[in-house]
Design a protein around this motif. Structure first.
Motif, PDB file in Angstrom:
ATOM      1  N   PHE A 252       0.814  -1.212   0.000  1.00 19.37           N
ATOM      2  CA  PHE A 252       0.000   0.000   0.000  1.00 19.37           C
ATOM      3  C   PHE A 252       0.848   1.263   0.000  1.00 19.37           C
ATOM      4  O   PHE A 252       0.639   2.185  -0.808  1.00 19.37           O
ATOM      5  CB  PHE A 252      -0.944  -0.028   1.213  1.00 19.37           C
ATOM      6  CG  PHE A 252      -1.983   1.046   1.220  1.00 19.37           C
ATOM      7  CD1 PHE A 252      -2.452   1.621   0.039  1.00 19.37           C
ATOM      8  CD2 PHE A 252      -2.535   1.494   2.411  1.00 19.37           C
ATOM      9  CE1 PHE A 252      -3.437   2.605   0.044  1.00 19.37           C
ATOM     10  CE2 PHE A 252      -3.513   2.473   2.440  1.00 19.37           C
ATOM     11  CZ  PHE A 252      -3.957   3.032   1.250  1.00 19.37           C
ATOM     12  N   GLY A 253       1.812   1.338   0.911  1.00 16.17           N
ATOM     13  CA  GLY A 253       2.648   2.533   0.986  1.00 16.17           C
ATOM     14  C   GLY A 253       3.433   2.775  -0.290  1.00 16.17           C
ATOM     15  O   GLY A 253       3.579   3.921  -0.749  1.00 16.17           O
ATOM     16  N   GLN A 254       3.942   1.700  -0.896  1.00 14.54           N
ATOM     17  CA  GLN A 254       4.699   1.846  -2.132  1.00 14.54           C
ATOM     18  C   GLN A 254       3.810   2.315  -3.288  1.00 14.54           C
ATOM     19  O   GLN A 254       4.238   3.099  -4.133  1.00 14.54           O
ATOM     20  CB  GLN A 254       5.353   0.521  -2.490  1.00 14.54           C
ATOM     21  CG  GLN A 254       6.418   0.075  -1.482  1.00 14.54           C
ATOM     22  CD  GLN A 254       7.098  -1.198  -1.942  1.00 14.54           C
ATOM     23  OE1 GLN A 254       7.884  -1.178  -2.890  1.00 14.54           O
ATOM     24  NE2 GLN A 254       6.784  -2.308  -1.289  1.00 14.54           N
ATOM     25  N   VAL A 255       2.565   1.812  -3.332  1.00 13.96           N
ATOM     26  CA  VAL A 255       1.632   2.259  -4.375  1.00 13.96           C
ATOM     27  C   VAL A 255       1.353   3.748  -4.221  1.00 13.96           C
ATOM     28  O   VAL A 255       1.324   4.500  -5.208  1.00 13.96           O
ATOM     29  CB  VAL A 255       0.324   1.442  -4.320  1.00 13.96           C
ATOM     30  CG1 VAL A 255      -0.714   2.025  -5.284  1.00 13.96           C
ATOM     31  CG2 VAL A 255       0.597  -0.016  -4.667  1.00 13.96           C
ATOM     32  N   PHE A 260       0.880   7.811  -6.772  1.00 14.13           N
ATOM     33  CA  PHE A 260       0.265   9.082  -6.391  1.00 14.13           C
ATOM     34  C   PHE A 260       1.270  10.111  -5.879  1.00 14.13           C
ATOM     35  O   PHE A 260       0.882  11.193  -5.440  1.00 14.13           O
ATOM     36  CB  PHE A 260      -0.814   8.838  -5.332  1.00 14.13           C
ATOM     37  CG  PHE A 260      -2.000   8.077  -5.861  1.00 14.13           C
ATOM     38  CD1 PHE A 260      -3.034   8.737  -6.519  1.00 14.13           C
ATOM     39  CD2 PHE A 260      -2.071   6.703  -5.719  1.00 14.13           C
ATOM     40  CE1 PHE A 260      -4.129   8.036  -7.011  1.00 14.13           C
ATOM     41  CE2 PHE A 260      -3.160   5.994  -6.204  1.00 14.13           C
ATOM     42  CZ  PHE A 260      -4.193   6.657  -6.864  1.00 14.13           C
ATOM     43  N   GLY A 261       2.561   9.788  -5.918  1.00 12.86           N
ATOM     44  CA  GLY A 261       3.598  10.769  -5.594  1.00 12.86           C
ATOM     45  C   GLY A 261       3.625  11.213  -4.147  1.00 12.86           C
ATOM     46  O   GLY A 261       4.077  12.326  -3.849  1.00 12.86           O
ATOM     47  N   ARG A 262       3.167  10.357  -3.222  1.00  9.17           N
ATOM     48  CA  ARG A 262       3.191  10.734  -1.802  1.00  9.17           C
ATOM     49  C   ARG A 262       4.619  10.658  -1.259  1.00  9.17           C
ATOM     50  O   ARG A 262       5.411   9.803  -1.664  1.00  9.17           O
ATOM     51  CB  ARG A 262       2.303   9.816  -0.969  1.00  9.17           C
ATOM     52  CG  ARG A 262       0.834   9.785  -1.350  1.00  9.17           C
ATOM     53  CD  ARG A 262       0.134  11.101  -1.103  1.00  9.17           C
ATOM     54  NE  ARG A 262       0.164  11.949  -2.308  1.00  9.17           N
ATOM     55  CZ  ARG A 262      -0.317  13.173  -2.365  1.00  9.17           C
ATOM     56  NH1 ARG A 262      -0.827  13.727  -1.264  1.00  9.17           N
ATOM     57  NH2 ARG A 262      -0.280  13.858  -3.485  1.00  9.17           N
ATOM     58  N   THR A 263       4.946  11.542  -0.327  1.00 10.04           N
ATOM     59  CA  THR A 263       6.231  11.473   0.358  1.00 10.04           C
ATOM     60  C   THR A 263       6.181  10.339   1.389  1.00 10.04           C
ATOM     61  O   THR A 263       5.093   9.845   1.729  1.00 10.04           O
ATOM     62  CB  THR A 263       6.532  12.788   1.089  1.00 10.04           C
ATOM     63  OG1 THR A 263       5.574  12.967   2.143  1.00 10.04           O
ATOM     64  CG2 THR A 263       6.453  13.979   0.115  1.00 10.04           C
ATOM     65  N   PRO A 264       7.345   9.929   1.935  1.00 10.33           N
ATOM     66  CA  PRO A 264       7.320   8.885   2.971  1.00 10.33           C
ATOM     67  C   PRO A 264       6.403   9.233   4.138  1.00 10.33           C
ATOM     68  O   PRO A 264       5.663   8.380   4.632  1.00 10.33           O
ATOM     69  CB  PRO A 264       8.783   8.795   3.408  1.00 10.33           C
ATOM     70  CG  PRO A 264       9.550   9.171   2.181  1.00 10.33           C
ATOM     71  CD  PRO A 264       8.736  10.246   1.524  1.00 10.33           C
ATOM     72  N   GLY A 402       2.605   1.491 -15.864  1.00  5.09           N
ATOM     73  CA  GLY A 402       2.906   2.673 -15.070  1.00  5.09           C
ATOM     74  C   GLY A 402       1.936   2.946 -13.938  1.00  5.09           C
ATOM     75  O   GLY A 402       1.978   4.008 -13.320  1.00  5.09           O
ATOM     76  N   SER A 403       1.046   2.003 -13.626  1.00  5.84           N
ATOM     77  CA  SER A 403       0.102   2.158 -12.514  1.00  5.84           C
ATOM     78  C   SER A 403      -0.274   0.773 -11.994  1.00  5.84           C
ATOM     79  O   SER A 403       0.107  -0.251 -12.571  1.00  5.84           O
ATOM     80  CB  SER A 403      -1.163   2.899 -12.969  1.00  5.84           C
ATOM     81  OG  SER A 403      -1.979   2.060 -13.766  1.00  5.84           O
TER      82      SER A 403
END
Length: 453
Positions: A252-255, A260-264, A402-403
């Motif tokens: 989940f975190g990696q997706v 979606f370009g989320r930061t850590p 790519g997704s």
């Protein structure tokens, strides 16, 4: 009765209501509590790398594909070791093996503490990640052990609580990582917290848990369980429930970061919610299965999982972060509910088989306990392989399109297969008819129905 090498209980009969009320329930609950503690930390260590990869920025030199491969091998080892961990309970005793398996968690934790810094090679990270996989084995030995302590009428609740308390180790380590990232701490701080907790779990298991002398090392049970078609049918269903839970927990975190370009820090704020709710609801899945039948709950749960996945496909294609996160959390909840209901089915299925073969009373109970305990390790191992498949599917989907959309389509198809299998095997028709007996020929008896398991 105490014997050299640990605390052993020579007589254990939880199906005897008098024994259960006067003696058994108190002892079983105590062993359940401390088993949950050890399994909880085992899950945290197993999913450690789903958190550590969030700390690993560009300075570590790893691509998103590298990170998905890393979490895949950790999941793979966790699945494989479940088989020997299942039978270790009969070899060493439930208490003794809990102490050993808890102590073994120090190996991957200390190793990760040693190598977790920029400049470490990817192959080294892979090797240390393989060690973390042993944390996945604690689930199998814990479930096998607790299965022997509780009567059939309580197994859904007990196994659900045991597994749910272990599963919650996933969001707990994610929340701990969130706090550390928010405080600008590094990954070694996280690892330093867990090293003393592992020691505490081992000491408490030694102090408060028991071994059951009646749980003997029975290699024949393993062979019989492996030959039984229901073991593999339930493994297919468990891939859909637990495989989803553990696979999504790793991915989940990696997706969120990759698609979606989320930061850590932004990813860490979101990743713990789904595993937390999925873990908390697992006992409810077992409780509902106790009341309404595991097969019924499992069937409709797969319908709901398929519907949620269809919405995720749409959210992924439109890149709607709010919808994506909300529905992903719902999917986590459903996977937790299904975990509880599918595992409740296992002892019920083998109890039904015992009755179908003309067994009764304690003989039927012993048959069901023997095969269900052996099959749980195999089912748990194969189910965890679903987590490997999920991470590899995401890796391939990101490389190809790519997704994660392609991966979600594949998951939707699998949930449809699980629905069809559940209906065809356990709900479409009565399982078997009881053998001839005092009531007359089989034709005059009511059929046994797996819908009640």
């Amino acid at each position: 009765m105490t014997v050299p090498g640990g605390r052993w209980i020579q007589h254990w009969d939880p199906e005897d209501e008098t024994f259960w009320k006067e003696t058994g329930e108190r002892i079983a609950r105590r062993n359940l509590f401390f088993s949950v503690l050890s399994e909880h930390i085992g899950f945290s260590v197993w999913t450690l790398w789903s958190v550590l990869v969030l700390f690993m920025g560009p300075e570590y030199g790893l691509t998103p594909a590298d990170k998905f491969l890393l979490t895949s091998v950790v999941t793979l080892v966790g699945a494989v070791v479940r088989v020997p961990y299942t039978f270790a309970v009969a070899v060493f005793g439930g208490r003794n093996w809990t102490i050993i398996s808890a102590g073994l968690l120090l190996v991957p934790t200390v190793a990760a503490f040693t190598v977790m810094e920029p400049g470490t090679s990817f192959s080294t990270f892979l090797l240390v990640g393989l060690l973390a996989g042993i944390g996945g084995g604690n689930f199998a030995s814990s479930m096998t052990n607790i299965n022997a302590f509780f009567p059939l009428r309580k197994k859904g609740w007990a196994l659900g609580l045991n597994a749910g308390g272990g599963n919650i180790g996933v969001p707990v380590i994610q929340l701990t990582a969130l706090a550390i990232i928010g405080a600008s701490g590094g990954p070694r701080v996280l690892l330093g917290i867990y090293i003393p907790l592992i020691l505490v779990a081992a000491v408490l298991a030694a102090r408060f848990m028991d071994n059951l002398a009646s749980v003997k090392n029975d290699t024949g049970a393993a062979k019989d369980a492996a030959r039984d078609a229901h073991t593999w049918i339930m493994a297919v269903l468990y891939i859909g429930t637990f495989g989803s839970f553990i696979g999504y927990s790793f991915a989940f975190g990696q997706v969120l970061q990759t698609q979606f370009g989320r930061t850590p820090l932004q990813a860490a704020y979101l990743t713990f919610i789904g595993p937390l709710l999925g873990s908390l609801i697992r006992p409810l899945g077992g409780r509902l299965a106790d009341r309404y039948g595991g097969a019924r709950i499992t069937l409709w749960n797969f319908v709901a999982m398929a519907a949620a996945t269809a919405v995720l496909v749409a959210a992924s294609m439109t890149e709607s972060l709010a919808l994506f996160v909300a529905v992903f959390v719902v999917l986590f909840v459903l996977s937790g509910l299904g975990n509880g209901s599918t595992f409740k089915m296992i002892p019920g299925i083998f109890q039904h088989k015992a009755l179908a073969e003309g067994l009764a009373g304690e003989e039927a109970v012993a048959y069901g306990r023997r095969l269900s305990g052996a099959s749980m390790g195999l089912i748990g191992a194969v189910g965890a392989l679903g987590g490997v498949a999920i991470n590899l599917a995401f890796r391939q989907s990101f490389l190809s399109v790519g997704s994660g959309t392609g991966a979600f389509v594949a998951f939707l198809a699998y949930y449809a297969v699980c629905f069809a299998v559940t209906w065809a095997v356990y709900l479409r028709r009565p399982a078997v008819r009881a053998s001839d007996g005092p009531a007359g020929p089989a034709e005059t008896k009511a059929p046994l129905s797996y819908a009640e398991v």
